[in-house]
Write an enzyme that holds these catalytic residues in place. Structure first.
Site, PDB file in Angstrom:
ATOM      1  N   VAL A 220     -39.262-147.772  18.525  1.00 24.21           N
ATOM      2  CA  VAL A 220     -40.026-146.592  17.881  1.00 24.21           C
ATOM      3  C   VAL A 220     -39.028-145.221  18.132  1.00 24.21           C
ATOM      4  CG1 VAL A 220     -42.160-147.480  18.034  1.00 24.21           C
ATOM      5  CG2 VAL A 220     -41.435-145.972  20.001  1.00 24.21           C
TER       6      VAL A 220
ATOM      7  N   SER B 146     -50.281-137.997  29.569  1.00 23.66           N
ATOM      8  CA  SER B 146     -50.363-138.631  31.122  1.00 23.66           C
ATOM      9  C   SER B 146     -50.851-137.304  31.923  1.00 23.66           C
ATOM     10  CB  SER B 146     -48.727-138.664  31.662  1.00 23.66           C
ATOM     11  OG  SER B 146     -48.638-138.736  32.799  1.00 23.66           O
TER      12      SER B 146
ATOM     13  N   TYR C 223     -40.029-136.211  32.051  1.00 27.27           N
ATOM     14  CA  TYR C 223     -41.075-137.132  31.701  1.00 27.27           C
ATOM     15  C   TYR C 223     -42.179-136.339  31.343  1.00 27.27           C
ATOM     16  CZ  TYR C 223     -45.007-140.370  32.038  1.00 27.27           C
ATOM     17  OH  TYR C 223     -46.003-141.210  31.680  1.00 27.27           O
TER      18      TYR C 223
ATOM     19  N   ALA D 192     -42.059-133.153  30.267  1.00 26.93           N
ATOM     20  CA  ALA D 192     -41.762-132.291  29.344  1.00 26.93           C
ATOM     21  C   ALA D 192     -42.109-133.078  28.136  1.00 26.93           C
ATOM     22  CB  ALA D 192     -40.403-131.961  29.083  1.00 26.93           C
ATOM     23  N   SER D 193     -41.800-134.373  28.137  1.00 31.87           N
ATOM     24  CA  SER D 193     -42.051-135.375  27.037  1.00 31.87           C
ATOM     25  C   SER D 193     -43.678-135.679  27.071  1.00 31.87           C
ATOM     26  CB  SER D 193     -41.268-136.835  27.234  1.00 31.87           C
ATOM     27  OG  SER D 193     -41.979-137.496  28.064  1.00 31.87           O
ATOM     28  N   LYS D 194     -44.459-135.795  27.832  1.00 31.41           N
ATOM     29  CA  LYS D 194     -46.000-135.974  27.771  1.00 31.41           C
ATOM     30  C   LYS D 194     -46.727-134.421  27.468  1.00 31.41           C
ATOM     31  CE  LYS D 194     -46.048-140.303  28.457  1.00 31.41           C
ATOM     32  NZ  LYS D 194     -46.368-141.082  27.383  1.00 31.41           N
TER      33      LYS D 194
END
Length: 255
Positions: free
Chosen positions: A65, A142, A155, A157-159
């Site tokens: 993805v 998260s 991580y 920042a992405s969530k």
């Protein structure tokens, strides 16, 4: 929202294991048709064999993805197999603990590519079908998307981006009666946690016990506990819920 008698089709990225797989199990039990997506063909086919013990209405669609063209193809293949998409669960995720000093561009791109890019462009590709069906989206964030975690700056920042994206997309899709929500789990008993604890200097059981001590409920979650909330958010029981970020973390973010 379609009724249970209608052809309800869920596409679940990251559906071959963990939260995605548990969600697929629950939806199949409720009579949905389910397309599970993952990068590994062998893992996907093995997951389908297990899921077919519950229902024959499941297929595997391979694809990474983090590539936009794959997001489009995954949705198109799901439509070819089942005729439409009425729900999307973006459970594909990448996790890695690393201090910012040691973060490489490659690791950053993989994290953002899977967690953010994959979520955004699967939603984009599925949107025309979801608008047509007045469907629903559940994204996976998260606890790290809501508060800081050590060695999880990228991580987190992405969530965090997923939480903000979900709330904004909910406003965009509301006029079309499409609901968009996200869930924010803490640690869950999945292969990602097993991989994380494998790097610990402690024996696995001790490392698991130490992790559990951080939670007010004294343990970490099981995949089906997250799946139950996702299934609820996709259902008519949550018909007035959109733009929400649901914490499923045993009280972790309430310390």
């Amino acid at each position: 929202m379609p009724s249970m008698s209608d052809n309800q089709v869920a596409l679940i990225s990251g559906g071959t294991s963990g939260i995605g797989f548990a969600t697929a199990q629950l939806l199949l039990k409720e009579g949905w048709s389910v397309a599970i997506n993952g990068r590994n063909e062998r893992d996907g086919q093995e997951a389908v064999v297990k899921l077919r013990r519950l229902s024959s209405r499941v297929r595997f669609v391979q694809g990474d993805v983090s590539k936009v063209m794959n997001c489009r193809r995954i949705v198109e293949e799901t439509v070819r197999l089942f005729g439409t998409v009425s729900a999307l669960v973006t459970a594909a995720g990448f996790y890695e603990e690393e201090l910012l000093d040691n973060v490489t561009e490659q690791a950053f791109d993989e994290m953002i590519g899977t967690n953010v890019k994959g979520t955004v462009f699967l939603c984009q590709a599925a949107a025309p079908y979801l608008r047509r069906n007045h469907g629903s989206i559940v994204t996976i964030s998260s606890d790290a998307g809501l508060q800081g975690n050590v060695a999880c700056s990228v991580y987190g920042a992405s969530k965090g981006a997923i939480v903000s994206f979900t709330k904004s997309l909910a406003l965009e899709m509301a006029p079309h009666s499409v609901r968009v929500n996200c869930v924010c789990p803490g640690d869950v008993e999945t292969s990602l946690v097993a991989k994380q604890l494998a790097h610990s200097e402690q024996p696995f059981e001790e490392a698991m016990e130490e992790m559990a001590m951080h939670y007010p409920l004294g343990r970490i979650a099981k995949p089906h506990e997250i799946g139950e909330v996702i299934a609820f958010l996709l259902s008519e029981k949550a018909s007035f819920v959109t733009g929400a970020a649901w914490t499923i973390d045993g009280g972790l973010t309430s310390w």
